[in-house]
Enzyme design. Structure first.
Site, PDB file in Angstrom:
ATOM      1  N   PRO A  10     -11.115   2.485 -12.832  1.00  8.18           N
ATOM      2  CA  PRO A  10     -10.212   3.496 -13.378  1.00  8.18           C
ATOM      3  C   PRO A  10      -8.960   2.943 -14.053  1.00  8.18           C
ATOM      4  O   PRO A  10      -8.369   1.965 -13.599  1.00  8.18           O
ATOM      5  CB  PRO A  10      -9.842   4.350 -12.160  1.00  8.18           C
ATOM      6  CG  PRO A  10     -10.237   3.560 -10.967  1.00  8.18           C
ATOM      7  CD  PRO A  10     -11.356   2.670 -11.396  1.00  8.18           C
ATOM      8  N   ASN A  11      -8.608   3.623 -15.138  1.00 10.29           N
ATOM      9  CA  ASN A  11      -7.360   3.424 -15.887  1.00 10.29           C
ATOM     10  C   ASN A  11      -7.348   2.178 -16.775  1.00 10.29           C
ATOM     11  O   ASN A  11      -6.393   1.967 -17.527  1.00 10.29           O
ATOM     12  CB  ASN A  11      -6.137   3.407 -14.942  1.00 10.29           C
ATOM     13  CG  ASN A  11      -6.061   4.666 -14.093  1.00 10.29           C
ATOM     14  OD1 ASN A  11      -6.104   5.756 -14.634  1.00 10.29           O
ATOM     15  ND2 ASN A  11      -6.003   4.532 -12.779  1.00 10.29           N
ATOM     16  N   ARG A  18      -0.649   0.993 -20.922  1.00 18.61           N
ATOM     17  CA  ARG A  18      -0.376   1.212 -19.501  1.00 18.61           C
ATOM     18  C   ARG A  18       0.389   0.016 -18.924  1.00 18.61           C
ATOM     19  O   ARG A  18      -0.130  -1.105 -18.908  1.00 18.61           O
ATOM     20  CB  ARG A  18      -1.721   1.350 -18.767  1.00 18.61           C
ATOM     21  CG  ARG A  18      -1.626   1.398 -17.266  1.00 18.61           C
ATOM     22  CD  ARG A  18      -3.001   1.203 -16.624  1.00 18.61           C
ATOM     23  NE  ARG A  18      -2.917   1.251 -15.182  1.00 18.61           N
ATOM     24  CZ  ARG A  18      -3.746   0.628 -14.366  1.00 18.61           C
ATOM     25  NH1 ARG A  18      -4.758  -0.086 -14.860  1.00 18.61           N
ATOM     26  NH2 ARG A  18      -3.597   0.719 -13.075  1.00 18.61           N
ATOM     27  N   TYR A  23       0.311  -5.544 -17.273  1.00 23.02           N
ATOM     28  CA  TYR A  23      -1.052  -5.806 -17.752  1.00 23.02           C
ATOM     29  C   TYR A  23      -1.127  -6.400 -19.154  1.00 23.02           C
ATOM     30  O   TYR A  23      -2.220  -6.709 -19.633  1.00 23.02           O
ATOM     31  CB  TYR A  23      -1.874  -4.507 -17.691  1.00 23.02           C
ATOM     32  CG  TYR A  23      -1.993  -3.956 -16.282  1.00 23.02           C
ATOM     33  CD1 TYR A  23      -2.685  -4.660 -15.303  1.00 23.02           C
ATOM     34  CD2 TYR A  23      -1.401  -2.752 -15.923  1.00 23.02           C
ATOM     35  CE1 TYR A  23      -2.790  -4.175 -14.014  1.00 23.02           C
ATOM     36  CE2 TYR A  23      -1.499  -2.252 -14.630  1.00 23.02           C
ATOM     37  CZ  TYR A  23      -2.193  -2.970 -13.680  1.00 23.02           C
ATOM     38  OH  TYR A  23      -2.302  -2.498 -12.398  1.00 23.02           O
ATOM     39  N   ASN A  73     -13.929  -5.674 -12.567  1.00 26.54           N
ATOM     40  CA  ASN A  73     -12.544  -5.345 -12.242  1.00 26.54           C
ATOM     41  C   ASN A  73     -12.571  -3.957 -11.609  1.00 26.54           C
ATOM     42  O   ASN A  73     -12.656  -2.947 -12.316  1.00 26.54           O
ATOM     43  CB  ASN A  73     -11.644  -5.348 -13.489  1.00 26.54           C
ATOM     44  CG  ASN A  73     -10.180  -5.155 -13.099  1.00 26.54           C
ATOM     45  OD1 ASN A  73      -9.882  -4.692 -12.007  1.00 26.54           O
ATOM     46  ND2 ASN A  73      -9.275  -5.516 -13.993  1.00 26.54           N
ATOM     47  N   ALA A  76      -8.079   0.190  -9.041  1.00 24.08           N
ATOM     48  CA  ALA A  76      -7.545   0.693  -7.767  1.00 24.08           C
ATOM     49  C   ALA A  76      -8.623   0.824  -6.691  1.00 24.08           C
ATOM     50  O   ALA A  76      -8.309   0.782  -5.487  1.00 24.08           O
ATOM     51  CB  ALA A  76      -6.841   2.028  -7.983  1.00 24.08           C
ATOM     52  N   HIS A  79      -8.876  -1.521  -3.510  1.00 24.25           N
ATOM     53  CA  HIS A  79      -8.077  -1.470  -2.290  1.00 24.25           C
ATOM     54  C   HIS A  79      -8.592  -0.501  -1.233  1.00 24.25           C
ATOM     55  O   HIS A  79      -8.117  -0.524  -0.106  1.00 24.25           O
ATOM     56  CB  HIS A  79      -6.628  -1.147  -2.670  1.00 24.25           C
ATOM     57  CG  HIS A  79      -6.120  -1.991  -3.809  1.00 24.25           C
ATOM     58  ND1 HIS A  79      -6.047  -3.372  -3.714  1.00 24.25           N
ATOM     59  CD2 HIS A  79      -5.729  -1.674  -5.079  1.00 24.25           C
ATOM     60  CE1 HIS A  79      -5.603  -3.856  -4.877  1.00 24.25           C
ATOM     61  NE2 HIS A  79      -5.413  -2.842  -5.715  1.00 24.25           N
ATOM     62  N   ASP A  86     -20.024  -1.708  -0.687  1.00 25.56           N
ATOM     63  CA  ASP A  86     -21.438  -1.728  -0.288  1.00 25.56           C
ATOM     64  C   ASP A  86     -22.350  -1.912  -1.501  1.00 25.56           C
ATOM     65  O   ASP A  86     -23.389  -2.579  -1.409  1.00 25.56           O
ATOM     66  CB  ASP A  86     -21.792  -0.446   0.467  1.00 25.56           C
ATOM     67  CG  ASP A  86     -21.184  -0.400   1.873  1.00 25.56           C
ATOM     68  OD1 ASP A  86     -20.674  -1.442   2.332  1.00 25.56           O
ATOM     69  OD2 ASP A  86     -21.227   0.677   2.505  1.00 25.56           O
ATOM     70  N   GLU A 100     -15.153 -10.905  -8.967  1.00 23.36           N
ATOM     71  CA  GLU A 100     -14.086  -9.889  -8.954  1.00 23.36           C
ATOM     72  C   GLU A 100     -12.931 -10.420  -9.785  1.00 23.36           C
ATOM     73  O   GLU A 100     -12.479 -11.555  -9.562  1.00 23.36           O
ATOM     74  CB  GLU A 100     -13.643  -9.641  -7.506  1.00 23.36           C
ATOM     75  CG  GLU A 100     -12.490  -8.662  -7.373  1.00 23.36           C
ATOM     76  CD  GLU A 100     -11.978  -8.550  -5.932  1.00 23.36           C
ATOM     77  OE1 GLU A 100     -12.676  -8.989  -4.981  1.00 23.36           O
ATOM     78  OE2 GLU A 100     -10.847  -8.044  -5.762  1.00 23.36           O
ATOM     79  N   HIS A 102      -9.006  -9.591 -11.674  1.00 28.72           N
ATOM     80  CA  HIS A 102      -7.823  -8.761 -11.838  1.00 28.72           C
ATOM     81  C   HIS A 102      -6.952  -9.375 -12.924  1.00 28.72           C
ATOM     82  O   HIS A 102      -6.789 -10.604 -12.972  1.00 28.72           O
ATOM     83  CB  HIS A 102      -7.032  -8.667 -10.530  1.00 28.72           C
ATOM     84  CG  HIS A 102      -7.836  -8.056  -9.428  1.00 28.72           C
ATOM     85  ND1 HIS A 102      -8.067  -6.707  -9.345  1.00 28.72           N
ATOM     86  CD2 HIS A 102      -8.511  -8.630  -8.401  1.00 28.72           C
ATOM     87  CE1 HIS A 102      -8.833  -6.459  -8.291  1.00 28.72           C
ATOM     88  NE2 HIS A 102      -9.127  -7.614  -7.706  1.00 28.72           N
ATOM     89  N   SER A 104      -3.648  -8.653 -13.314  1.00 28.68           N
ATOM     90  CA  SER A 104      -2.426  -9.041 -12.599  1.00 28.68           C
ATOM     91  C   SER A 104      -2.801  -9.821 -11.343  1.00 28.68           C
ATOM     92  O   SER A 104      -3.995  -9.963 -11.024  1.00 28.68           O
ATOM     93  CB  SER A 104      -1.634  -7.783 -12.219  1.00 28.68           C
ATOM     94  OG  SER A 104      -2.349  -7.027 -11.245  1.00 28.68           O
ATOM     95  N   ARG A 109       2.247  -8.232  -5.858  1.00 30.08           N
ATOM     96  CA  ARG A 109       2.696  -6.869  -6.150  1.00 30.08           C
ATOM     97  C   ARG A 109       2.877  -6.064  -4.848  1.00 30.08           C
ATOM     98  O   ARG A 109       3.117  -6.651  -3.801  1.00 30.08           O
ATOM     99  CB  ARG A 109       1.698  -6.217  -7.119  1.00 30.08           C
ATOM    100  CG  ARG A 109       1.578  -6.999  -8.437  1.00 30.08           C
ATOM    101  CD  ARG A 109       0.582  -6.372  -9.374  1.00 30.08           C
ATOM    102  NE  ARG A 109       0.998  -5.016  -9.751  1.00 30.08           N
ATOM    103  CZ  ARG A 109       0.184  -4.123 -10.321  1.00 30.08           C
ATOM    104  NH1 ARG A 109      -1.082  -4.458 -10.578  1.00 30.08           N
ATOM    105  NH2 ARG A 109       0.621  -2.920 -10.616  1.00 30.08           N
ATOM    106  N   ARG A 113      -1.638  -3.395  -2.491  1.00 25.52           N
ATOM    107  CA  ARG A 113      -2.572  -4.116  -3.366  1.00 25.52           C
ATOM    108  C   ARG A 113      -2.997  -5.467  -2.767  1.00 25.52           C
ATOM    109  O   ARG A 113      -3.842  -6.159  -3.339  1.00 25.52           O
ATOM    110  CB  ARG A 113      -1.932  -4.359  -4.738  1.00 25.52           C
ATOM    111  CG  ARG A 113      -1.611  -3.097  -5.493  1.00 25.52           C
ATOM    112  CD  ARG A 113      -1.107  -3.405  -6.902  1.00 25.52           C
ATOM    113  NE  ARG A 113      -0.361  -2.287  -7.443  1.00 25.52           N
ATOM    114  CZ  ARG A 113      -0.902  -1.240  -8.081  1.00 25.52           C
ATOM    115  NH1 ARG A 113      -2.199  -1.182  -8.268  1.00 25.52           N
ATOM    116  NH2 ARG A 113      -0.151  -0.261  -8.541  1.00 25.52           N
TER     117      ARG A 113
END
Ligand code: DQA
Length: 145
Positions: A10-11, A18, A23, A73, A76, A79, A86, A100, A102, A104, A109, A113
């Site tokens: 998301p986002n 953003r 970012y 990625n 959110a 977390h 799963d 995985e 990220h 940032s 942070r 997070r």
């Protein structure tokens, strides 16, 4: 021919506008173009983004069913989504790598997070290098083939 799914939660489609201080200013469209252009002659790269947890889980099943490598990625979802964790375990459990990433460094942070529920089932984690985190993840996938 190796197939790589670069999956984003998301986002992340708002990249560029953003929180650019966190970012960066690379837009989502620019990132997609750069990652697709980064495909070597003997691999395919498909870059996708969704705000929908269910869709992200389906794409992970697709990776397992088509023997695709994954750069993820989880945004959110990182977390708190045990469902996504799963689904990642389905892919890595099938012997396929999931990196995985990220943009940032979540550890530098807010405290919420600092924990990733994904990392424990991912093959590895790359964080904090801006959009270069994705390119580093692609290099990691190629290095382990
Ligand atoms: C992120 C870090 C997450 O904490 C955040 O929710 C995101 C982006 C990153 O790429 O730095 O949406 O995954």
């Amino acid at each position: 021919m190796p197939s790589i799914l670069v999956l984003n939660g998301p986002n992340l489609s708002r990249l560029g506008s953003r929180e650019p201080d966190v970012y960066g200013t690379t837009t989502w469209a620019e990132l997609v173009t750069a990652l697709e252009a980064a495909a070597t002659a003997d691999e395919t790269i498909s870059v996708r983004q969704t705000n929908d947890e269910s869709e992200l889980i389906q794409w992970l099943y697709e990776a397992a069913d088509t023997s695709s490598e994954v750069v993820l990625n989880p945004a959110a979802f990182t977390h708190y989504s045990y469902a996504l964790r799963d689904a990642v375990a389905v892919v890595t459990g099938a012997g396929l790598p999931v990196v995985e990433v990220h943009i940032s460094n979540p550890h530098a942070r807010e405290e919420f997070r600092h924990n990733s529920v994904i990392s424990g089932v991912a093959t590895g984690v790359i964080a904090g290098f801006g959009v270069d985190s994705y390119h580093l993840a692609l290099a990691a996938l190629r290095a382990r083939r």
